[in-house]
Design a protein around this motif. Structure first.
Motif, PDB file in Angstrom:
ATOM      1  N   GLY A   1       0.746  -1.240  -0.041  1.00 41.70           N
ATOM      2  CA  GLY A   1      -0.200   0.013  -0.089  1.00 41.70           C
ATOM      3  C   GLY A   1       0.750   1.293  -0.062  1.00 41.70           C
ATOM      4  O   GLY A   1       0.851   2.344  -0.671  1.00 41.70           O
ATOM      5  N   HIS A   2       2.168   1.049   0.833  1.00 40.26           N
ATOM      6  CA  HIS A   2       2.833   2.266   0.661  1.00 40.26           C
ATOM      7  C   HIS A   2       3.514   2.544  -0.662  1.00 40.26           C
ATOM      8  O   HIS A   2       3.520   3.713  -1.273  1.00 40.26           O
ATOM      9  N   ALA A   3       3.864   1.642  -1.294  1.00 44.89           N
ATOM     10  CA  ALA A   3       4.222   1.534  -2.846  1.00 44.89           C
ATOM     11  C   ALA A   3       3.168   1.974  -3.611  1.00 44.89           C
ATOM     12  O   ALA A   3       3.771   2.647  -4.568  1.00 44.89           O
ATOM     13  N   LEU A   4       2.047   1.560  -3.496  1.00 41.55           N
ATOM     14  CA  LEU A   4       1.158   1.960  -4.487  1.00 41.55           C
ATOM     15  C   LEU A   4       0.696   3.381  -4.261  1.00 41.55           C
ATOM     16  O   LEU A   4       0.649   4.255  -5.535  1.00 41.55           O
TER      17      LEU A   4
ATOM     18  N   VAL B   1       3.819  13.526  -1.221  1.00 44.06           N
ATOM     19  CA  VAL B   1       3.206  12.746  -0.073  1.00 44.06           C
ATOM     20  C   VAL B   1       4.173  12.294   0.593  1.00 44.06           C
ATOM     21  O   VAL B   1       5.285  11.801   0.037  1.00 44.06           O
ATOM     22  N   PHE B   2       4.130  12.012   1.902  1.00 41.37           N
ATOM     23  CA  PHE B   2       4.840  11.373   2.791  1.00 41.37           C
ATOM     24  C   PHE B   2       4.200  10.359   3.736  1.00 41.37           C
ATOM     25  O   PHE B   2       3.147  10.678   3.892  1.00 41.37           O
TER      26      PHE B   2
ATOM     27  N   ALA C   1      -1.756  -1.972  10.731  1.00 41.53           N
ATOM     28  CA  ALA C   1      -3.087  -2.457  10.055  1.00 41.53           C
ATOM     29  C   ALA C   1      -3.487  -1.706   8.898  1.00 41.53           C
ATOM     30  O   ALA C   1      -4.311  -1.975   8.350  1.00 41.53           O
ATOM     31  N   ASP C   2      -2.794  -0.496   8.730  1.00 40.15           N
ATOM     32  CA  ASP C   2      -3.128   0.542   7.544  1.00 40.15           C
ATOM     33  C   ASP C   2      -2.011   1.218   7.159  1.00 40.15           C
ATOM     34  O   ASP C   2      -1.016   1.245   7.626  1.00 40.15           O
ATOM     35  N   VAL C   3      -2.350   2.122   6.068  1.00 45.43           N
ATOM     36  CA  VAL C   3      -1.270   2.893   5.558  1.00 45.43           C
ATOM     37  C   VAL C   3      -1.466   4.297   5.846  1.00 45.43           C
ATOM     38  O   VAL C   3      -2.795   4.745   5.648  1.00 45.43           O
ATOM     39  N   ASP C   4      -0.736   5.174   6.434  1.00 42.52           N
ATOM     40  CA  ASP C   4      -1.228   6.614   6.768  1.00 42.52           C
ATOM     41  C   ASP C   4      -0.114   7.386   5.775  1.00 42.52           C
ATOM     42  O   ASP C   4       0.905   7.347   6.189  1.00 42.52           O
ATOM     43  N   ALA C   5      -0.889   8.113   5.080  1.00 37.21           N
ATOM     44  CA  ALA C   5      -0.128   8.885   4.183  1.00 37.21           C
ATOM     45  C   ALA C   5      -0.521  10.301   4.142  1.00 37.21           C
ATOM     46  O   ALA C   5      -1.745  10.646   4.436  1.00 37.21           O
ATOM     47  N   PHE C   6       0.431  11.442   4.269  1.00 33.84           N
ATOM     48  CA  PHE C   6       0.147  12.905   4.151  1.00 33.84           C
ATOM     49  C   PHE C   6       0.424  13.256   3.019  1.00 33.84           C
ATOM     50  O   PHE C   6       1.461  13.430   2.481  1.00 33.84           O
TER      51      PHE C   6
ATOM     52  N   VAL D   1      -6.344   2.630   3.381  1.00 33.56           N
ATOM     53  CA  VAL D   1      -5.461   3.762   3.423  1.00 33.56           C
ATOM     54  C   VAL D   1      -5.887   5.206   3.954  1.00 33.56           C
ATOM     55  O   VAL D   1      -6.971   5.541   3.669  1.00 33.56           O
ATOM     56  N   ASP D   2      -5.183   5.728   4.974  1.00 35.08           N
ATOM     57  CA  ASP D   2      -5.608   6.972   5.545  1.00 35.08           C
ATOM     58  C   ASP D   2      -4.833   8.156   4.858  1.00 35.08           C
ATOM     59  O   ASP D   2      -3.527   8.299   5.100  1.00 35.08           O
ATOM     60  N   ILE D   3      -5.668   9.029   4.141  1.00 31.56           N
ATOM     61  CA  ILE D   3      -4.961   9.989   3.457  1.00 31.56           C
ATOM     62  C   ILE D   3      -5.271  11.366   4.185  1.00 31.56           C
ATOM     63  O   ILE D   3      -6.351  11.895   4.435  1.00 31.56           O
TER      64      ILE D   3
END
Length: 303
Positions: free
Chosen positions: A19-22, A34-35, A54-59, A105-107
């Motif tokens: 998910g990070h890579a996507l 994005v970081f 358990a999830d991806v946190d992207a800023f 994924v949390d944006i």
């Protein structure tokens, strides 16, 4: 499900890394900054003990939020339903899910506790990021002092929980060992998060430091207070205008489906299913009433 299909099913750890890579690849293709916060990167930096994310946190750059969401929608991701109240508890992220993906994924476009306007705040945050190799890509993550700030603010939302207390203690030891408190103080000032970070940071600063701590905003105070079932609704009712109180009270007694779906996107929305969830919701609230009363008494005394 056949044995072969089970073998191709993503597990959560794999899904989080991919998910990070996507998200990183999509952002690069769209020219969006994005970081990634918390999660595996914070473990690599030593800011957290090893734990399963358990999830991806992207800023994401707040000015590109909708563009980023549109790109995810085009790849089959859908926004998770959210409770309709965004006045007492302003939104800080959009959660998306995919029916064939094991994690969400949390944006993020802002972060609770950071009171600086989102666009300006992001520029301050972006200036404190660095690159790390993760999931087969070069990803942007917070520098150590920024990573500490994110994790400490996240734990300070519910400081009474033992897990949050443990994380704050771990972060405090790390900050002392690496002598990060001055850089952490500068970053907190740059993001207007001094009020929120005070309980963590004031014990780390040298005794010779003189600092006037600002008052916490109502948004942050609401968030910290809302760790018991029903506290969100109670805060919303108390802070609403009198003409709005009946509508909010009705919505608290008979919430829309989004309230249940925000907790579980696969919740049973049939009539019997909703009745069971209403009943369970009231049981949780009634059990929490004594703690709610004690919490609001402490709040009144502190004022």
């Amino acid at each position: 499900m056949t044995h072969a299909s089970r073998k191709t099913q993503l597990e959560i750890p794999e899904g989080v890394l991919l998910g990070h890579a996507l998200v990183a690849r999509l952002a690069d293709s769209l020219g969006i900054r994005v970081f990634f916060i918390k999660g595996p990167a914070s473990v690599l930096q030593g800011l957290r003990e090893a734990k399963l994310s358990a999830d991806v946190d992207a800023f994401v750059d707040p000015t590109k939020l909708e563009e980023m969401l549109q790109g995810l929608r085009g790849r089959g991701w859908r926004e998770r339903p959210v409770a309709p109240d965004s006045k007492t508890f302003p939104k800080h992220s959009v959660t998306v899910y995919h029916p064939e993906w094991p994690c969400c994924v949390d944006i993020h476009f802002r972060f609770p506790g950071m009171e600086k306007p989102p666009r300006d705040c992001f520029e301050s945050l972006w200036a404190k990021t660095e690159t790390v190799s993760l999931a087969g890509r070069q990803l942007r993550i917070p520098a150590r002092e920024l990573g500490v700030l994110f994790l400490a603010l996240h734990a300070l939302r519910a400081p009474a929980l033992s897990a949050c207390q443990h994380e704050l203690e771990y972060l405090a030891n790390y900050t002392r060992r690496e002598a990060l408190y001055e850089r952490l103080l500068e970053l907190a000032a740059a993001t207007d998060s001094l009020a929120a970070i005070q309980p963590f940071l004031e014990g780390l600063l040298p005794k010779t430091t003189t600092l006037v701590w600002p008052e916490a905003s109502r948004d942050w105070s609401n968030l910290v207070a809302a760790h018991e079932p029903g506290s969100l609704s109670l805060a919303t009712i108390l802070q609403a205008r009198w003409r709005e109180k009946p509508r909010i009270l009705w919505g608290s007694l008979f919430p829309p489906p989004e309230v249940f779906l925000s907790a579980n996107i696969y919740a049973d929305m049939s009539m019997p299913g909703r009745l069971r969830q209403h009943g369970a919701r009231w049981v949780r609230f009634l059990r929490a009433v004594p703690r709610l009363v004690r919490g609001y008494r402490r709040t009144l005394i502190d004022r």
